[in-house]
Design a protein around this motif. Structure first.
Motif, PDB file in Angstrom:
ATOM      1  N   LYS A  53      -4.940  10.351   4.196  1.00 47.99           N
ATOM      2  CA  LYS A  53      -3.734   9.864   4.852  1.00 47.99           C
ATOM      3  C   LYS A  53      -4.031   8.489   5.433  1.00 47.99           C
ATOM      4  O   LYS A  53      -4.951   8.324   6.228  1.00 47.99           O
ATOM      5  CB  LYS A  53      -3.301  10.815   5.959  1.00 47.99           C
ATOM      6  CG  LYS A  53      -2.004  10.412   6.625  1.00 47.99           C
ATOM      7  CD  LYS A  53      -1.611  11.420   7.682  1.00 47.99           C
ATOM      8  CE  LYS A  53      -0.281  11.035   8.298  1.00 47.99           C
ATOM      9  NZ  LYS A  53       0.104  11.979   9.355  1.00 47.99           N
ATOM     10  N   ASP A  56       0.492   6.682   7.624  1.00 47.34           N
ATOM     11  CA  ASP A  56       1.506   7.742   7.576  1.00 47.34           C
ATOM     12  C   ASP A  56       1.940   8.116   6.162  1.00 47.34           C
ATOM     13  O   ASP A  56       3.047   8.592   5.944  1.00 47.34           O
ATOM     14  CB  ASP A  56       2.743   7.357   8.407  1.00 47.34           C
ATOM     15  CG  ASP A  56       2.419   7.274   9.875  1.00 47.34           C
ATOM     16  OD1 ASP A  56       1.480   7.973  10.305  1.00 47.34           O
ATOM     17  OD2 ASP A  56       3.096   6.512  10.599  1.00 47.34           O
ATOM     18  N   ARG A  57       1.084   7.860   5.170  1.00 49.04           N
ATOM     19  CA  ARG A  57       1.363   8.244   3.788  1.00 49.04           C
ATOM     20  C   ARG A  57       0.137   8.942   3.232  1.00 49.04           C
ATOM     21  O   ARG A  57      -0.982   8.614   3.582  1.00 49.04           O
ATOM     22  CB  ARG A  57       1.700   7.021   2.951  1.00 49.04           C
ATOM     23  CG  ARG A  57       2.919   6.275   3.472  1.00 49.04           C
ATOM     24  CD  ARG A  57       3.275   5.151   2.601  1.00 49.04           C
ATOM     25  NE  ARG A  57       4.264   5.647   1.646  1.00 49.04           N
ATOM     26  CZ  ARG A  57       4.750   4.952   0.652  1.00 49.04           C
ATOM     27  NH1 ARG A  57       4.332   3.735   0.441  1.00 49.04           N
ATOM     28  NH2 ARG A  57       5.645   5.454  -0.158  1.00 49.04           N
TER      29      ARG A  57
END
Length: 131
Positions: A53, A56-57
């Protein structure tokens, strides 16, 4: 030194084992089918998958074993040794002599420096001869 862990920092994990690849999805153990942005080929079987991660992806990276391909050399490689006595010597034995400008300038400076040695220091800075 202890290595402190915190949620949200370096969030990643690696999965090994039975990983199935579909058209634009991959089946991860314990997680299930996950859609991917890129289209994956059916004949590629990843050894392991790392899910991480960042910003935030979630991202998936694959570790794939491929066969090595031996290619022919298109350009011969030559090693170069830079030196003091000669400018350069190649690994093939070819020697490049440096320019002999240093010896020429050394003779010029000696011929200029000998008459200036008799001048007093104050006149040496101005560039006039002492009478």
């Amino acid at each position: 030194m202890p290595k402190f862990k915190k949620k949200g920092r370096d969030d990643s994990f690696t999965l090994d084992g039975s990983i199935t690849v579909g058209f634009n999805q991959i089946k991860l153990p314990r997680i299930g089918w996950v859609k991917t942005y890129e289209i994956l080929q059916d004949f590629v079987i990843p050894k392991s998958v790392t899910v991480s991660k960042k910003a935030d992806r979630w991202f998936i990276s694959f570790k794939v074993e491929t066969a090595t391909i031996i290619t022919e050399k298109s350009v011969d490689v030559v090693g170069v040794d830079l030196g003091v006595k000669t400018l350069a010597t190649l690994s093939t034995g070819e020697v490049f002599d440096g320019a002999k400008h240093m010896q020429k300038f050394r003779i010029q400076t000696i011929t200029i420096a000998i008459p200036l040695a008799d001048i007093k220091p104050s006149f040496r800075l101005i560039g006039k001869k002492h009478s």
